[in-house]
Design an enzyme around this catalytic site. Structure first.
Site, PDB file in Angstrom:
ATOM      1  N   GLY A 207     -42.610  19.794  35.054  1.00  0.00           N
ATOM      2  CA  GLY A 207     -43.975  19.472  34.650  1.00  0.00           C
ATOM      3  C   GLY A 207     -44.823  20.720  34.541  1.00  0.00           C
ATOM      4  O   GLY A 207     -44.307  21.832  34.579  1.00  0.00           O
ATOM      5  N   ASN A 208     -46.112  20.533  34.403  1.00  0.00           N
ATOM      6  CA  ASN A 208     -47.021  21.680  34.361  1.00  0.00           C
ATOM      7  C   ASN A 208     -48.314  21.314  35.094  1.00  0.00           C
ATOM      8  O   ASN A 208     -48.502  20.183  35.518  1.00  0.00           O
ATOM      9  CB  ASN A 208     -47.273  22.122  32.913  1.00  0.00           C
ATOM     10  CG  ASN A 208     -47.894  21.013  32.090  1.00  0.00           C
ATOM     11  OD1 ASN A 208     -49.023  20.613  32.322  1.00  0.00           O
ATOM     12  ND2 ASN A 208     -47.132  20.502  31.113  1.00  0.00           N
TER      13      ASN A 208
END
Ligand code: CTP
Length: 398
Positions: A207-208
């Site tokens: 993810g980020n």
């Protein structure tokens, strides 16, 4: 500022107490004008105590003060929350059978309706026609939020959360007389927000750090300028922006599907989401275990470029596509190259690593146009940055 808070007879009237508190704490002088039937839900004593002002419901009370004329004339903004189907029908017909509808006839300031009712009532042709009439007169009628309604029903019809309504009030007041004409009214706007998550196994993902705040601010401000807004939200833990329909997604592939499905009816598309460029090439059906040796490398596959796909699929004449880019180094040169490479109309570029962007309340950016334009947006709250972006968009929509 002087604000009139109109309250119609809906169960969501209790949420207007919180909105009133937010407005008075921000220093506004608020006169609450409930309809007589609304007092069955929240009584006059509560409104009087929370506002510190007298509470009238009929033009026949305190006649010597001519309240139905004075309240409307003096107001800088009127917000009706909740606005019921009946209240909007009476307002659209220009009736003045209580103090609230009379005040709506005398108000010459921005007027916001925040409808709340059962889905069937909201979707009924009579309500649709009344909403269209009010909008055609320059009123801002927010679309209701979706979710649990009174009783077991759920669907569109909920009053947005008070803090979100308060944000709309703030943006409308900040735009001053410009808000008298909601300049995005009649426009359909599609915004993506948040950061995608790509499954690795049943318990892990790539993810980020995108919080979704900038995309949510874009959706909220577009709705407060009259647009019909769909927000495709990837993993953002934020309240639904008032006036926007929210579609929740997790992965880049789901985000792409949702954007392409909605794009055909959008006048403007803004890709504010941080899309994972890569995903694990395979999703392990079982949790990946330690094996005692060196950990197995994760093989990656590239995700499709959604902006490019949206540009390629563009079929609606005059559709504007706006992308975002967070860059390092020569930010403007990188942004210009990305704008050209992706074929979008505007690119909002900002520098990462300067304490702004991910998760912060403020942002600063430059809006690059395919027409060669370059507009610097100095550091400001994300709502203000959003309004400046919509100014650029509105100018190009003509
Ligand atoms: N974007 C997209 N699809 C992707 C990646 C990015 O639609 N697979 C969009 C983002 O939503 C953003 C813009 O493209 O509006 C730029 O994102 P960015 O990550 O900066 O661009 P990339 O094309 O991934 O370029 P880079 O190699 O610099 O990461």
């Amino acid at each position: 500022m002087r604000i009139v808070l109109g309250v119609a007879a809906g169960i969501a009237a209790y949420k207007a107490c919180e909105l009133l508190r937010l407005l008075t704490e921000a220093g506004h002088r608020v006169r609450v004008v409930p309809t007589p039937a609304a007092l069955d839900f929240v009584g006059a004593a509560t409104w009087a105590a929370l506002s510190g002002q007298p509470v009238l419901t009929s033009p026949q009370e305190s006649v010597h003060e001519v309240p139905h004329v004075r309240l409307g004339q003096e107001a800088d903004l009127v917000i009706v929350a909740p606005a019921t189907a009946d209240l909007m029908a009476r307002a659209a017909a220009g009736r003045s059978d209580d103090l609230l509808t009379a005040t709506l006839l005398t108000a010459r300031c921005p007027v916001i309706f925040a409808p709340a009712m059962h889905t069937e009532m909201w979707e009924h042709a009579a309500t649709r026609a009344n909403v269209a009439t009010l909008r055609s007169r320059g009123c801002l009628v927010l679309d209701p939020a979706s979710g649990r309604l009174t009783g077991p029903d759920s669907g569109p019809g909920r009053l947005p959360e008070p803090a979100e309504l308060f944000s709309v009030v703030r943006r409308v007041l900040a735009r001053g007389t410009a808000a008298m004409v909601p300049d995005l009214a009649g426009r359909t706007i599609l915004v993506s927000a948040g950061g995608t998550r790509e499954d690795l196994d049943p318990v892990r993902y790539l993810g980020n750090w995108s919080s979704g705040k900038q995309g949510y601010a874009l959706a909220r401000t577009a709705a407060s300028r009259g647009a019909t807004v769909t927000l495709v939200a990837a993993n953002a833990e934020l309240p639904d922006p008032a006036g926007a329909r929210v579609i929740r997604v997790t992965s880049a592939s789901q985000l792409r599907d949702a954007m392409l499905a909605e794009a055909g009816s959008a006048d403007v598309i803004v890709m504010a989401a941080a899309v994972a460029d890569f995903r694990p090439a395979t999703r392990s059906p079982a949790k990946i275990k330690k094996s005692g040796g060196a950990p197995a490398p994760i093989e990656l596959a590239e995700n499709p470029d959604i902006v490019r796909d949206l540009v390629a699929a563009r079929s609606r004449p005059g559709q504007l596509i706006v992308a975002f880019a967070a860059e390092t180094g020569d930010v403007l040169a990188n942004g210009r190259a990305k704008l050209t490479g992706k074929g979008c109309d505007l690119l909002v570029v900002n520098q990462v690593g300067n304490g702004l962007a991910f998760g912060t309340e403020d942002n600063e950016a430059t809006v690059l146009g395919a027409d060669g334009s370059q507009i610097k947006l100095p550091r400001a709250p994300k709502d203000e940055i959003s309004d400046a972006i919509w100014d650029e968009v509105a100018a190009r929509l003509g």
